[in-house]
Design an enzyme around this catalytic site. Structure first.
Site, PDB file in Angstrom:
ATOM      1  N   GLN A  75      -1.132   3.837   1.289  1.00 51.52           N
ATOM      2  CA  GLN A  75      -2.353   4.601   0.979  1.00 51.52           C
ATOM      3  C   GLN A  75      -2.634   5.666   2.038  1.00 51.52           C
ATOM      4  OE1 GLN A  75      -4.073   4.938  -1.695  1.00 51.52           O
ATOM      5  NE2 GLN A  75      -2.862   3.419  -2.794  1.00 51.52           N
ATOM      6  N   SER A  76      -1.589   6.233   2.625  1.00 50.72           N
ATOM      7  CA  SER A  76      -1.766   7.258   3.655  1.00 50.72           C
ATOM      8  C   SER A  76      -2.428   8.524   3.099  1.00 50.72           C
ATOM      9  CB  SER A  76      -0.404   7.623   4.241  1.00 50.72           C
ATOM     10  OG  SER A  76      -0.506   8.781   5.039  1.00 50.72           O
ATOM     11  N   ASN A  77      -3.577   8.873   3.677  1.00 48.65           N
ATOM     12  CA  ASN A  77      -4.227  10.144   3.327  1.00 48.65           C
ATOM     13  C   ASN A  77      -3.433  11.303   3.913  1.00 48.65           C
ATOM     14  OD1 ASN A  77      -6.715   8.988   2.137  1.00 48.65           O
ATOM     15  ND2 ASN A  77      -6.955   8.169   4.212  1.00 48.65           N
TER      16      ASN A  77
END
Ligand SMILES: *Cc1c(COP(=O)(O)O)cnc(C)c1O
Length: 329
Positions: A75-77
């Site tokens: 879930q890396s922004n």
């Protein structure tokens, strides 16, 4: 100003709003609460990586490259925003994400896919396990990669937040009370480094408090060292002779109880800000840091007369994959 010597690719909608939180301030009976909306920077749903990427891509576009590579959590922004910037610049993007090929593409990883990024799963057999291995693979395939580190946290990334502090100083002129504290979520460090360096350069005199969302107390020595080293390297890059020490970095490790473990602190913080002010946080970073700030208010860390700014760093796409932890039934 030495900042001008570094090219910036325009990716962000700036300045981001500086907003008062009157209902929440009233509900908590002070301190005075403000929010800096870096969730509204633009670039595929916004966040703090936009400012970093302006300088990282400024450097990348000067090189003979055709591909951007970076790495992060599922879930890396940072990965999502890097994929968007690469698309905007007409470059290929390869991402190295933690874990295995997921059952569902949700939140940020859905957006990575929509943005056309080539995703490599670290947990799958035969896939690269480091950025360097990914770079080697991409080169063998005939591409010319530019490596962006985890979280975009190097000296180029930090320049984005040096600039952000100049922006805040300008906005502060229009408000009646000086900002006494800045609180935000800290992880790979360039946001913190940029703000502290910017504070020195532009004369911000309030306290800058990073809430560690990953490293706990046991990693304190290591993280402080990383912050000081990055600050000194960025200072040198700007031609300054300021040297930083551990004491220049105020990090609170009390709320680092496992990366991306979403519990009551995050859920209550997200619900409170949403219900009082209609503003959305995220479960991994800003929700935890805002929860920490609420807890600090409860413990009397700030006086009623002080003005506490929460620097919203974005991340709301991750609300959706964490829905089961966030809904109160
Ligand atoms: C990356 C990120 C942070 C942390 O910023 P660093 O510069 O890595 O310390 C905070 N909040 C969100 C939403 C992020 O994506």
């Amino acid at each position: 100003m030495a900042l001008n010597q570094y090219s910036q690719v325009k990716l962000a909608f700036l300045p981001t709003p500086l907003q008062e939180l009157p209902r929440l301030t009233h509900a908590l009976k002070g301190p005075r609460l403000l929010i800096k909306r870096d969730d509204q920077t633009g670039l595929a749903l916004g966040g703090n990586k936009t400012r970093k990427l302006e300088y990282l891509f400024g450097d990348a576009l000067k090189q003979d490259i055709d591909t951007i590579i970076t790495a992060g959590a599922i879930q890396s922004n940072h990965c999502r925003q890097t994929a968007a910037a690469a698309a905007q610049m007409g470059l290929r993007c390869d991402l190295l994400l933690n874990g295995k090929y997921p059952r569902l593409f949700e939140g940020n990883v859905l957006l990575d896919n929509l943005l056309g990024a080539h995703i490599h799963w670290k947990g799958e057999e035969g896939e690269p396990t480091s950025l360097e291995e990914l770079a080697a693979k991409v080169i063998i395939a005939g591409h010319k990669p530019y490596l962006i580190p985890y979280g975009g946290s190097n000296t180029f990334g930090a320049l984005g937040y040096v600039n952000a502090m100049a922006e805040l100083m300008e906005q502060q002129k229009a408000i009646s009370h000086p900002i006494t504290h800045i609180v935000f979520a800290s992880c790979s460090g360039a946001t913190h480094v940029g703000l502290v360096l910017g504070a020195k350069l532009f004369g911000f005199s309030g306290k800058i408090i990073g809430i560690s969302v990953d490293y706990d107390e046991s990693k304190k020595t290591q993280f402080q060292k990383e912050l000081v080293e990055l600050a000194n390297a960025t200072s040198k890059k700007l031609g300054l002779d300021t040297l930083f020490k551990n004491e220049d970095f105020n990090v609170n490790y009390d709320y680092a109880k496992g990366y991306a473990i979403v519990g009551e602190l995050e859920r209550n913080a997200i619900q409170l800000l949403a219900r009082q002010e209609g503003i959305l946080l995220d479960p991994v970073y800003s929700g935890r840091a805002f929860g920490a700030k609420l807890d600090m208010i409860k413990k009397g860390t700030f006086s009623k007369e002080e003005t506490v700014l929460f620097w919203h760093t974005g991340g709301s796409p991750a609300l959706f994959p964490y829905s089961s932890e966030l809904v109160s039934r």
